[in-house]
Scaffold this motif. Structure first.
Motif, PDB file in Angstrom:
ATOM      1  N   PHE A 198      20.730  -9.337   9.686  1.00 51.45           N
ATOM      2  CA  PHE A 198      21.758  -9.999   8.095  1.00 51.45           C
ATOM      3  C   PHE A 198      22.782  -9.151   8.176  1.00 51.45           C
ATOM      4  O   PHE A 198      23.680  -9.579   7.201  1.00 51.45           O
ATOM      5  N   ASN A 199      23.310  -8.531   9.073  1.00 47.98           N
ATOM      6  CA  ASN A 199      24.664  -7.998   9.182  1.00 47.98           C
ATOM      7  C   ASN A 199      24.701  -7.212   8.099  1.00 47.98           C
ATOM      8  O   ASN A 199      26.078  -7.369   7.590  1.00 47.98           O
ATOM      9  N   VAL A 200      24.080  -6.202   7.765  1.00 46.78           N
ATOM     10  CA  VAL A 200      24.131  -5.503   6.466  1.00 46.78           C
ATOM     11  C   VAL A 200      24.341  -3.951   6.890  1.00 46.78           C
ATOM     12  O   VAL A 200      24.385  -2.939   5.910  1.00 46.78           O
ATOM     13  N   VAL A 201      24.102  -3.559   8.141  1.00 40.26           N
ATOM     14  CA  VAL A 201      24.386  -2.198   8.616  1.00 40.26           C
ATOM     15  C   VAL A 201      25.141  -2.358  10.040  1.00 40.26           C
ATOM     16  O   VAL A 201      25.785  -3.282  10.262  1.00 40.26           O
ATOM     17  N   ASP A 202      25.811  -1.152  10.292  1.00 39.58           N
ATOM     18  CA  ASP A 202      26.747  -0.693  11.245  1.00 39.58           C
ATOM     19  C   ASP A 202      25.805  -0.842  12.676  1.00 39.58           C
ATOM     20  O   ASP A 202      24.417  -0.656  12.501  1.00 39.58           O
ATOM     21  N   ASP A 203      26.471  -0.757  14.040  1.00 36.72           N
ATOM     22  CA  ASP A 203      25.661  -0.378  14.947  1.00 36.72           C
ATOM     23  C   ASP A 203      25.012   0.717  14.888  1.00 36.72           C
ATOM     24  O   ASP A 203      23.842   0.842  15.624  1.00 36.72           O
ATOM     25  N   ASN A 204      25.205   1.907  14.196  1.00 37.51           N
ATOM     26  CA  ASN A 204      24.320   3.153  13.969  1.00 37.51           C
ATOM     27  C   ASN A 204      23.164   2.960  12.956  1.00 37.51           C
ATOM     28  O   ASN A 204      22.322   3.871  12.626  1.00 37.51           O
ATOM     29  N   GLY A 205      23.020   1.937  12.387  1.00 38.71           N
ATOM     30  CA  GLY A 205      22.215   1.741  11.211  1.00 38.71           C
ATOM     31  C   GLY A 205      22.513   2.117   9.728  1.00 38.71           C
ATOM     32  O   GLY A 205      21.744   2.346   9.028  1.00 38.71           O
ATOM     33  N   GLU A 245      14.979   5.278  11.997  1.00 35.41           N
ATOM     34  CA  GLU A 245      14.697   5.867  11.333  1.00 35.41           C
ATOM     35  C   GLU A 245      15.379   5.905   9.835  1.00 35.41           C
ATOM     36  O   GLU A 245      14.898   6.041   8.873  1.00 35.41           O
ATOM     37  N   ARG A 246      16.738   5.452   9.868  1.00 29.45           N
ATOM     38  CA  ARG A 246      17.777   5.429   8.757  1.00 29.45           C
ATOM     39  C   ARG A 246      17.160   4.220   8.148  1.00 29.45           C
ATOM     40  O   ARG A 246      17.228   3.963   6.811  1.00 29.45           O
ATOM     41  N   ALA A 247      16.868   3.066   8.662  1.00 27.32           N
ATOM     42  CA  ALA A 247      16.259   1.734   7.794  1.00 27.32           C
ATOM     43  C   ALA A 247      15.120   2.035   7.213  1.00 27.32           C
ATOM     44  O   ALA A 247      14.666   1.907   5.796  1.00 27.32           O
ATOM     45  N   PHE A 248      14.165   2.792   7.952  1.00 23.87           N
ATOM     46  CA  PHE A 248      12.661   3.462   7.202  1.00 23.87           C
ATOM     47  C   PHE A 248      13.187   4.175   5.969  1.00 23.87           C
ATOM     48  O   PHE A 248      12.694   4.010   4.912  1.00 23.87           O
ATOM     49  N   SER A 249      14.066   4.729   5.836  1.00 24.63           N
ATOM     50  CA  SER A 249      14.554   6.097   5.086  1.00 24.63           C
ATOM     51  C   SER A 249      15.141   5.264   3.865  1.00 24.63           C
ATOM     52  O   SER A 249      14.551   5.456   2.767  1.00 24.63           O
ATOM     53  N   ILE A 250      15.809   4.101   3.977  1.00 26.35           N
ATOM     54  CA  ILE A 250      16.216   3.306   3.036  1.00 26.35           C
ATOM     55  C   ILE A 250      15.133   2.491   2.170  1.00 26.35           C
ATOM     56  O   ILE A 250      14.914   2.422   1.113  1.00 26.35           O
ATOM     57  N   HIS A 251      14.297   1.778   3.111  1.00 30.61           N
ATOM     58  CA  HIS A 251      13.186   1.263   2.343  1.00 30.61           C
ATOM     59  C   HIS A 251      12.044   2.055   1.610  1.00 30.61           C
ATOM     60  O   HIS A 251      11.494   1.692   0.838  1.00 30.61           O
ATOM     61  N   GLY A 289       0.816  -1.387   0.119  1.00 33.24           N
ATOM     62  CA  GLY A 289      -0.093   0.124   0.035  1.00 33.24           C
ATOM     63  C   GLY A 289       0.686   1.057   0.087  1.00 33.24           C
ATOM     64  O   GLY A 289       1.662   1.434  -1.007  1.00 33.24           O
ATOM     65  N   GLU A 290       0.647   2.203   1.136  1.00 36.18           N
ATOM     66  CA  GLU A 290       1.158   3.282   0.908  1.00 36.18           C
ATOM     67  C   GLU A 290       2.425   3.504   2.087  1.00 36.18           C
ATOM     68  O   GLU A 290       2.328   2.685   3.104  1.00 36.18           O
ATOM     69  N   VAL A 291       3.176   4.227   1.746  1.00 32.38           N
ATOM     70  CA  VAL A 291       4.184   4.541   2.966  1.00 32.38           C
ATOM     71  C   VAL A 291       3.662   5.329   4.003  1.00 32.38           C
ATOM     72  O   VAL A 291       2.744   6.202   3.970  1.00 32.38           O
ATOM     73  N   HIS A 292       3.818   4.739   5.198  1.00 33.06           N
ATOM     74  CA  HIS A 292       3.128   5.491   6.434  1.00 33.06           C
ATOM     75  C   HIS A 292       4.061   5.468   7.647  1.00 33.06           C
ATOM     76  O   HIS A 292       5.176   4.529   7.582  1.00 33.06           O
ATOM     77  N   GLU A 293       3.978   6.334   8.461  1.00 34.72           N
ATOM     78  CA  GLU A 293       4.771   6.433   9.527  1.00 34.72           C
ATOM     79  C   GLU A 293       4.322   5.546  10.724  1.00 34.72           C
ATOM     80  O   GLU A 293       3.067   5.371  10.995  1.00 34.72           O
ATOM     81  N   ASP A 294       5.214   4.613  11.201  1.00 36.88           N
ATOM     82  CA  ASP A 294       4.967   3.678  12.114  1.00 36.88           C
ATOM     83  C   ASP A 294       6.290   3.189  12.882  1.00 36.88           C
ATOM     84  O   ASP A 294       7.130   2.795  12.282  1.00 36.88           O
ATOM     85  N   ARG A 295       6.388   3.785  14.005  1.00 41.04           N
ATOM     86  CA  ARG A 295       7.742   3.435  14.734  1.00 41.04           C
ATOM     87  C   ARG A 295       8.199   1.945  14.932  1.00 41.04           C
ATOM     88  O   ARG A 295       9.246   1.654  14.618  1.00 41.04           O
ATOM     89  N   ALA A 296       6.983   1.134  15.335  1.00 48.20           N
ATOM     90  CA  ALA A 296       7.415  -0.119  15.193  1.00 48.20           C
ATOM     91  C   ALA A 296       7.919  -0.696  13.992  1.00 48.20           C
ATOM     92  O   ALA A 296       8.923  -1.622  13.882  1.00 48.20           O
ATOM     93  N   LEU A 297       7.336  -0.319  12.809  1.00 45.39           N
ATOM     94  CA  LEU A 297       7.531  -0.832  11.545  1.00 45.39           C
ATOM     95  C   LEU A 297       9.023  -0.455  11.177  1.00 45.39           C
ATOM     96  O   LEU A 297       9.852  -1.032  10.517  1.00 45.39           O
ATOM     97  N   LYS A 298       9.482   0.769  11.711  1.00 41.48           N
ATOM     98  CA  LYS A 298      10.637   1.432  11.298  1.00 41.48           C
ATOM     99  C   LYS A 298      11.757   0.544  11.962  1.00 41.48           C
ATOM    100  O   LYS A 298      12.678   0.241  11.600  1.00 41.48           O
ATOM    101  N   CYS A 299      11.376   0.186  13.329  1.00 43.54           N
ATOM    102  CA  CYS A 299      12.459  -0.760  14.081  1.00 43.54           C
ATOM    103  C   CYS A 299      12.378  -1.901  13.562  1.00 43.54           C
ATOM    104  O   CYS A 299      13.448  -2.594  13.677  1.00 43.54           O
ATOM    105  N   TYR A 300      11.164  -2.605  13.028  1.00 44.76           N
ATOM    106  CA  TYR A 300      11.305  -3.868  12.466  1.00 44.76           C
ATOM    107  C   TYR A 300      12.474  -4.134  11.275  1.00 44.76           C
ATOM    108  O   TYR A 300      13.130  -4.921  10.990  1.00 44.76           O
ATOM    109  N   MET A 301      12.244  -2.837  10.356  1.00 41.75           N
ATOM    110  CA  MET A 301      13.167  -2.817   9.278  1.00 41.75           C
ATOM    111  C   MET A 301      14.716  -2.654   9.749  1.00 41.75           C
ATOM    112  O   MET A 301      15.541  -3.462   8.958  1.00 41.75           O
ATOM    113  N   SER A 302      14.866  -1.973  10.780  1.00 37.51           N
ATOM    114  CA  SER A 302      16.268  -1.944  10.998  1.00 37.51           C
ATOM    115  C   SER A 302      16.689  -3.176  11.835  1.00 37.51           C
ATOM    116  O   SER A 302      17.996  -3.672  11.578  1.00 37.51           O
ATOM    117  N   CYS A 303      15.820  -3.957  12.603  1.00 38.77           N
ATOM    118  CA  CYS A 303      15.947  -5.373  13.078  1.00 38.77           C
ATOM    119  C   CYS A 303      16.599  -6.180  11.870  1.00 38.77           C
ATOM    120  O   CYS A 303      17.470  -6.925  12.175  1.00 38.77           O
TER     121      CYS A 303
END
Length: 147
Positions: free
Chosen positions: A81-88, A127-133, A62-76
């Motif tokens: 999968f070890n494709v980001v550093d500790d800062n994301g 927030e950075r994971a969400f930005s990429i997605h 659907g649409e891009v939407h703001e959801d803190r849990a979703l953003k942290c899911y993307m980061s997780c």
């Protein structure tokens, strides 16, 4: 293959003859074997973040939407999968290693997405994971999926 899936995180792709803006969702896309490989990590990250199935599906289909849990899911997912550093911040060289394992069609799309989304924005790793997605989804909404 499991690591690649996360590397580009569910943004893999096949060119098709879809009309502009139409999602590709059929018995071959997203690839069923890829979804099976992603399920354990997705389940773990869903449990850790509390994101709902509905929020994942809405962002994916659907649409891009703001959801803190979703953003942290993307980061997780990225961290699992070890494709980001500790800062994301993404390790593009690790992503590229996984992209190179796929056929030319997928490499072409994946390389376009990686090149377009090199500068994640945000004050924290979620927030950075969400930005990429968000960038991947807006760059190629037909082929983007989040599982």
């Amino acid at each position: 293959m499991k690591v690649f899936v996360s590397s580009l995180f569910l943004v893999i792709l096949s060119l098709s003859e879809l009309e502009a803006g139409e999602l590709r969702r059929d018995d071959k896309w997203p690839p069923p074997e890829l979804l099976v490989a992603l399920k354990p990590v997705g389940s773990k990250c869903q449990e850790q973040t509390g994101v709902t199935n509905e929020a994942i599906k809405e962002f994916s289909d659907g649409e891009v939407h703001e959801d803190r849990a979703l953003k942290c899911y993307m980061s997780c997912l990225f961290h699992e999968f070890n494709v980001v550093d500790d800062n994301g911040d993404p390790h593009f060289e690790k992503i590229q290693t996984h992209v190179d394992r796929f056929d030319e069609e997928i490499r072409h799309i994946a390389n376009k997405l990686v090149a377009a989304c090199q500068n994640p924005q945000g004050q924290d790793k979620c927030e950075r994971a969400f930005s990429i997605h968000k960038c991947w989804k807006t760059t190629d909404p037909k082929h983007y999926f989040l599982a």
